[in-house]
Structures are given as structure tokens and as C-alpha cells.
Design a protein around this motif. Structure first.
Motif, PDB file in Angstrom:
ATOM      1  N   GLN A  72      -0.138  -3.309 -10.654  1.00 25.06           N
ATOM      2  CA  GLN A  72       0.555  -2.863 -11.862  1.00 25.06           C
ATOM      3  C   GLN A  72       0.303  -1.376 -12.054  1.00 25.06           C
ATOM      4  OE1 GLN A  72      -0.024  -5.232 -15.381  1.00 25.06           O
ATOM      5  NE2 GLN A  72       0.711  -3.617 -16.738  1.00 25.06           N
ATOM      6  N   ALA A  73       1.373  -0.632 -12.360  1.00 19.17           N
ATOM      7  CA  ALA A  73       1.276   0.809 -12.587  1.00 19.17           C
ATOM      8  C   ALA A  73       2.187   1.184 -13.749  1.00 19.17           C
ATOM      9  CB  ALA A  73       1.667   1.567 -11.321  1.00 19.17           C
ATOM     10  N   THR A  74       1.780   2.215 -14.493  1.00 20.68           N
ATOM     11  CA  THR A  74       2.517   2.625 -15.685  1.00 20.68           C
ATOM     12  C   THR A  74       2.871   4.102 -15.610  1.00 20.68           C
ATOM     13  OG1 THR A  74       1.307   0.985 -16.984  1.00 20.68           O
ATOM     14  CG2 THR A  74       2.435   2.709 -18.213  1.00 20.68           C
ATOM     15  N   ASP A 117       0.820  -1.209   0.000  1.00 23.11           N
ATOM     16  CA  ASP A 117       0.000   0.000   0.000  1.00 23.11           C
ATOM     17  C   ASP A 117       0.858   1.264   0.000  1.00 23.11           C
ATOM     18  OD1 ASP A 117      -2.546  -1.214  -0.127  1.00 23.11           O
ATOM     19  OD2 ASP A 117      -2.425  -1.701   2.006  1.00 23.11           O
ATOM     20  N   ARG A 118       1.961   1.241   0.737  1.00 21.13           N
ATOM     21  CA  ARG A 118       2.881   2.385   0.741  1.00 21.13           C
ATOM     22  C   ARG A 118       3.480   2.576  -0.657  1.00 21.13           C
ATOM     23  NH1 ARG A 118       8.336   2.072   4.190  1.00 21.13           N
ATOM     24  NH2 ARG A 118       8.695   0.524   2.573  1.00 21.13           N
ATOM     25  N   ALA A 119       3.889   1.477  -1.297  1.00 18.70           N
ATOM     26  CA  ALA A 119       4.443   1.552  -2.646  1.00 18.70           C
ATOM     27  C   ALA A 119       3.388   2.044  -3.634  1.00 18.70           C
ATOM     28  CB  ALA A 119       4.985   0.190  -3.076  1.00 18.70           C
ATOM     29  N   LYS A 120       2.175   1.559  -3.496  1.00 20.19           N
ATOM     30  CA  LYS A 120       1.089   1.975  -4.384  1.00 20.19           C
ATOM     31  C   LYS A 120       0.859   3.480  -4.276  1.00 20.19           C
ATOM     32  CE  LYS A 120      -3.845   1.099  -5.188  1.00 20.19           C
ATOM     33  NZ  LYS A 120      -5.008   0.326  -4.707  1.00 20.19           N
ATOM     34  N   ALA A 121       0.838   4.010  -3.063  1.00 24.78           N
ATOM     35  CA  ALA A 121       0.656   5.446  -2.866  1.00 24.78           C
ATOM     36  C   ALA A 121       1.820   6.226  -3.471  1.00 24.78           C
ATOM     37  CB  ALA A 121       0.514   5.766  -1.379  1.00 24.78           C
ATOM     38  N   PHE A 122       3.042   5.741  -3.277  1.00 21.01           N
ATOM     39  CA  PHE A 122       4.210   6.431  -3.819  1.00 21.01           C
ATOM     40  C   PHE A 122       4.163   6.473  -5.346  1.00 21.01           C
ATOM     41  CE2 PHE A 122       8.551   6.287  -5.547  1.00 21.01           C
ATOM     42  CZ  PHE A 122       9.040   7.492  -5.061  1.00 21.01           C
ATOM     43  N   TYR A 123       3.963   5.330  -5.955  1.00 26.14           N
ATOM     44  CA  TYR A 123       4.017   5.279  -7.418  1.00 26.14           C
ATOM     45  C   TYR A 123       2.825   5.974  -8.076  1.00 26.14           C
ATOM     46  CZ  TYR A 123       8.142   2.368  -7.254  1.00 26.14           C
ATOM     47  OH  TYR A 123       9.420   1.919  -7.043  1.00 26.14           O
ATOM     48  N   THR A 124       1.640   5.832  -7.524  1.00 27.77           N
ATOM     49  CA  THR A 124       0.473   6.413  -8.184  1.00 27.77           C
ATOM     50  C   THR A 124       0.208   7.855  -7.764  1.00 27.77           C
ATOM     51  OG1 THR A 124      -1.086   5.494  -6.560  1.00 27.77           O
ATOM     52  CG2 THR A 124      -0.594   4.165  -8.519  1.00 27.77           C
ATOM     53  N   SER A 130       5.347  -1.058 -17.930  1.00 29.71           N
ATOM     54  CA  SER A 130       4.789  -0.895 -16.594  1.00 29.71           C
ATOM     55  C   SER A 130       5.707  -1.494 -15.549  1.00 29.71           C
ATOM     56  CB  SER A 130       3.433  -1.614 -16.509  1.00 29.71           C
ATOM     57  OG  SER A 130       2.528  -1.113 -17.452  1.00 29.71           O
ATOM     58  N   ILE A 131       5.385  -1.206 -14.296  1.00 32.48           N
ATOM     59  CA  ILE A 131       6.024  -1.916 -13.194  1.00 32.48           C
ATOM     60  C   ILE A 131       4.952  -2.732 -12.492  1.00 32.48           C
ATOM     61  CG2 ILE A 131       7.857  -0.220 -12.871  1.00 32.48           C
ATOM     62  CD1 ILE A 131       6.287   0.735 -10.339  1.00 32.48           C
ATOM     63  N   ILE A 132       5.380  -3.819 -11.885  1.00 37.75           N
ATOM     64  CA  ILE A 132       4.505  -4.630 -11.046  1.00 37.75           C
ATOM     65  C   ILE A 132       5.200  -4.787  -9.709  1.00 37.75           C
ATOM     66  CG2 ILE A 132       3.647  -6.978 -10.660  1.00 37.75           C
ATOM     67  CD1 ILE A 132       2.884  -7.174 -13.532  1.00 37.75           C
TER      68      ILE A 132
END
Length: 148
Positions: free
Chosen positions: A44-46, A16-23, A53-55
Motif C-alpha cells: 500500500q502506498a499513498t 518490486d518494480r511497481a514499488k520502486a516506481f510508486y515510492t 491510497s493505492i494497493i
């Protein structure tokens, strides 16, 4: 035969921390978030404008978080990109160049402070890390080399 790089797996500790950082901080597009079961989750985020993308997630990589090397984002204006990321709360290094003028080396060896003197394509870099310490680099490319 075409071979296209589509996805890079980035090892993280806190999804969740990574998701917030990347998005939220980097502005990557959230493509998917599949919480399959306990211990297995795929996010997955682009990056904007990228076809790759990265996963990251749980149960995806044997690599230790913070150990992935070689992540690079190409920008057309490194000064503007750096300012935007700093405005989003990302700690980005000052611009630098490698003494060779070819590419950056690992760590901070052989770095010269400042932009490439002529702002030559491929010559200026800046660095930042994700919350796990995975290093990322910005590279300024304003004109691609022939055939690229």
C-alpha cells in the motif's frame, strides 16, 4: 452518511518494480508491504497530500496489468509537478486540454496541446504510465468548484 474512497487496487506484474516506481519515482509514501505467502503480497502506498491510497501486489486483482483506467492525481501547478516528475525519471506528456474543456477522453482523442489558455482550474492535464502501462493523469486544480 459519509462514504470515503480510501483505496484503489492497481494491477501490476512485478511488485518490486511497481514499488520502486510508486515510492521512489513518484514519491508516494510506503504504508505497508505484507508478503503474506507465496502468491499473495499486499503493498500500500499513498500519494503526498492524499487521503486515498493505492494497493498493488500479488494475488489481488483479476484485472490484467496495464488495464486500469481513470487514475488521476490533482496538482496545484501542473508545470511544476510535471517538471518534478520528469526530474525523478518519469516520462510525462506535454500539458494538454480536451476540446470540450470539461474532462479528458481516453487515449489521445480530442486533445489540444498546451495548458488551458486561462489556466482555468480543472482544464489542464498531463499523462504518464506506470511500468505496466496503467495510465495516470495529472489535473491542475487551483480553485475548487463550489461545494468541493
Amino acid at each position: 452518511m459519509d462514504l470515503k474512497l480510501e483505496v484503489v487496487v492497481v494491477p501490476v506484474t512485478d511488485v518490486d518494480r511497481a514499488k520502486a516506481f510508486y515510492t521512489e519515482q513518484l514519491g508516494f509514501r510506503l504504508d505497508a508491504d505484507f508478503p503474506v505467502d507465496d502468491g499473495y503480497r499486499v503493498v500500500q502506498a499513498t500519494p503526498p497530500g492524499s487521503e486515498c491510497s493505492i494497493i498493488f501486489g500479488d494475488g489481488l486483482s483479476a484485472a490484467a496489468p496495464g488495464t486500469y483506467q481513470g487514475l488521476l492525481l490533482v496538482v496545484t501547478d501542473i508545470v511544476a509537478a510535471r517538471a518534478e516528475l520528469i526530474g525523478r525519471g518519469v516520462a510525462v506528456s506535454e500539458p494538454f486540454r480536451d476540446v470540450s474543456g470539461v474532462f479528458h477522453r481516453p487515449g489521445e482523442t480530442e486533445r489540444e496541446p498546451g495548458l488551458h489558455p486561462e489556466r482555468a482550474s480543472y482544464g489542464s492535464f498531463a499523462a504518464f504510465e506506470d511500468p505496466d502501462g496503467n495510465p495516470w493523469f495529472l489535473q491542475e486544480i487551483t480553485q475548487r468548484a463550489p461545494g468541493r
